[in-house]
Every structure is written in C-alpha cells, then in structure tokens.
Write an enzyme that holds these catalytic residues in place. Structure first.
Site: not given
Ligand code: GLP
Length: 259
Positions: A86, A154, A156, A161
């Site tokens: 992403d 949430n 995702h 989302e």
């Molecule tokens: C973001 C990204 C995700 C990632 C998530 C968790 O929203 N789009 O791909 O997995 O955050 O991030 P973190 O590992 O920093 O908690």
C-alpha cells in the site's frame, strides 16, 4: 514456555471453534520477527520468489533480521521481487514519509542500491487514478509466495479499511477516521495528512501462498481477537483472511491477551 503457549493457544482455538484455525505463535517481538524471517528465507530458495512487503513498526525487526541474514551470507535478498502492499497518495514522491521511501531507507537499498527489485505505486504519476491503474497493472502478475502484513487497530490490513470486501482488488481508498487518528502527529501534523491511499485488495492478499501477520502490543489485542475469534466480516477486514490455507500469525503476549 512461549512455544508451549503458542501450541496450547492454537489447540484451544481449534477446540473452541471446531474448525481449522491459523497457526498462532505467541512470543517476544524479536522472536516473532526471527521466525517470520525464516518463513521468508525459505521462500527465497524457490524459483523467482515474490514477496509482499508491509510497512510500519510491526515489520521493522523482521527487516532487520532479513538484512543481518543477508549480510552473513545465509540468504540472498537480491533474488526476490519485492511488492509493496500500500501507499499514501497525494504526497510527493520525494516525501520521506511515503511507504516506498521508508522501505527503501530501512530495507531495500541495503541489498539493492537502486531499489529496482521494489515494485509499488509510482507517486511520480501524481494523479491518484493513474497511480492506482499503473500499480494494478504492474502488480497483477506478481502473486506473492509470502505476503507480510501488519494490522490496524480497526482490523485493516494494508489500507483495506472496514467495509472492504473479500473479493476486493487493488484500488484507491479513503482513509478511515481511526486510521488517520493513529498517524503519528509528529510525523503527520493534522493540516498535512493524506486522505487517500492505494492498496492491494483482500483478494490480492488472499492469493499469496503464505500470509505472515505480525502484531505487537495491547493496542492490537482487540483487532487480533476480532480477526481470529469474531465473525468473518468486512467490519474487520483481517477476519476475511482467517480461513486462508496458510495464515501464520505472530503476536506477543499483549497482542494475544484477548484471545
Ligand atoms: C498502516 C499500514 C498497514 C500497517 C499498519 C500497522 O496503516 N497501512 O499496512 O500494517 O499501519 O502499522 P504498525 O505496524 O506501525 O502498527
């Protein structure tokens, strides 16, 4: 002790829900990262390996483990095509906060100076639809052998989302209020936040042979419990991956605390 806990947890979930459950490993974050890196290294031994990369705090130790194995000659990260999951849109290609720039800085350029092995959205195209169309086209032929995922509070995965469908593909999405609220305000001041992103869809992720999901800390406990124990529903997009044939979940005790 941690391994014993993981086996007990997997068995317990299996008994409680009378169905096959994902492989859940509960261990310290660094042990999880080491184990997850071995899954990737195994895949690096295959022909034309493709690995889907996620960004975020949950994956930094995994990248560190992979890099140290590469430097020690135990694996060759240069063999793979690395595909981004992403990216924010509406930010400049030079923005150090872009996922591409983060991945290059923390991981890819350490073994591939020009980062030619990293496939992802091209922010240089500027127009969000053009970024999405080009990414969809370049990524369509690249099904990861291993797809790495973090998870949002949430539920995702990538930027799928709540509301994302099981058959969703690579597309432009509006970021949810809860995802925006979770952005680090020091990095993303309120007046300077992207509203949209491009993400590979749930169907793209589910096409991977193996999915590695990493989550650490109490802030992820609710999402992990909903993903593994709740109904399989678009309200928690990670739950739509629960019946994948090879989903491996790596969590610390805090993230596992509501299972
Ligand atoms: C973001 C990204 C995700 C990632 C998530 C968790 O929203 N789009 O791909 O997995 O955050 O991030 P973190 O590992 O920093 O908690």
């Amino acid at each position: 002790m941690e391994t014993f806990l993981s086996i007990r947890l997997t068995e317990m979930l299996q008994r409680r829900y009378r169905r096959r459950v994902p492989d859940v490993r509960v261990a310290r974050p660094d042990e999880c990262a080491a184990d997850a890196s071995r899954v990737i290294m195994d895949h690096l031994g295959s022909t034309d390996p493709v690995i889907g990369l996620a960004t975020g705090r949950s994956t930094t130790a995994l990248h560190r483990h992979l890099l140290s194995s590469h430097r020690a000659g135990r694996t060759d990260l240069g063999r793979a095509t690395w595909v981004m999951l992403d990216e924010f849109v509406g930010i400049a290609p030079t923005d150090p906060r872009s996922f591409r720039n983060q991945l290059c800085r923390d991981f890819v350029t350490a073994f591939d100076a020009a980062a030619t092995s990293l496939v992802g959205p091209d922010l240089g195209l500027v127009d969000p639809s053009a970024i999405c169309t080009a990414f969809r086209s370049v990524a369509s032929g690249l099904t990861p052998g291993v797809q790495v995922l973090g998870i949002g509070r949430n539920g995702h995965v990538g930027f799928n989302e709540p509301g994302s469908a099981a058959d969703s593909g690579t597309r432009l999405v509006d970021l949810s209020a809860s995802t925006l609220a979770d952005l680090d305000p020091a990095e993303w001041p309120v007046h300077d936040r992207p509203a949209r992103a491009v993400t590979r869809g749930i169907a793209d992720i589910a096409a991977a042979r193996t999915i590695v999901l990493l989550a650490f800390g109490t802030s992820k406990a609710g999402a992990i419990a909903a993903a593994l124990n709740g109904p399989a529903t678009a309200d928690c997009p990670a739950s739509l991956l629960r019946d994948h044939a090879d989903l491996r979940v790596f969590v610390d005790r805090d993230a596992a605390s509501l299972l």
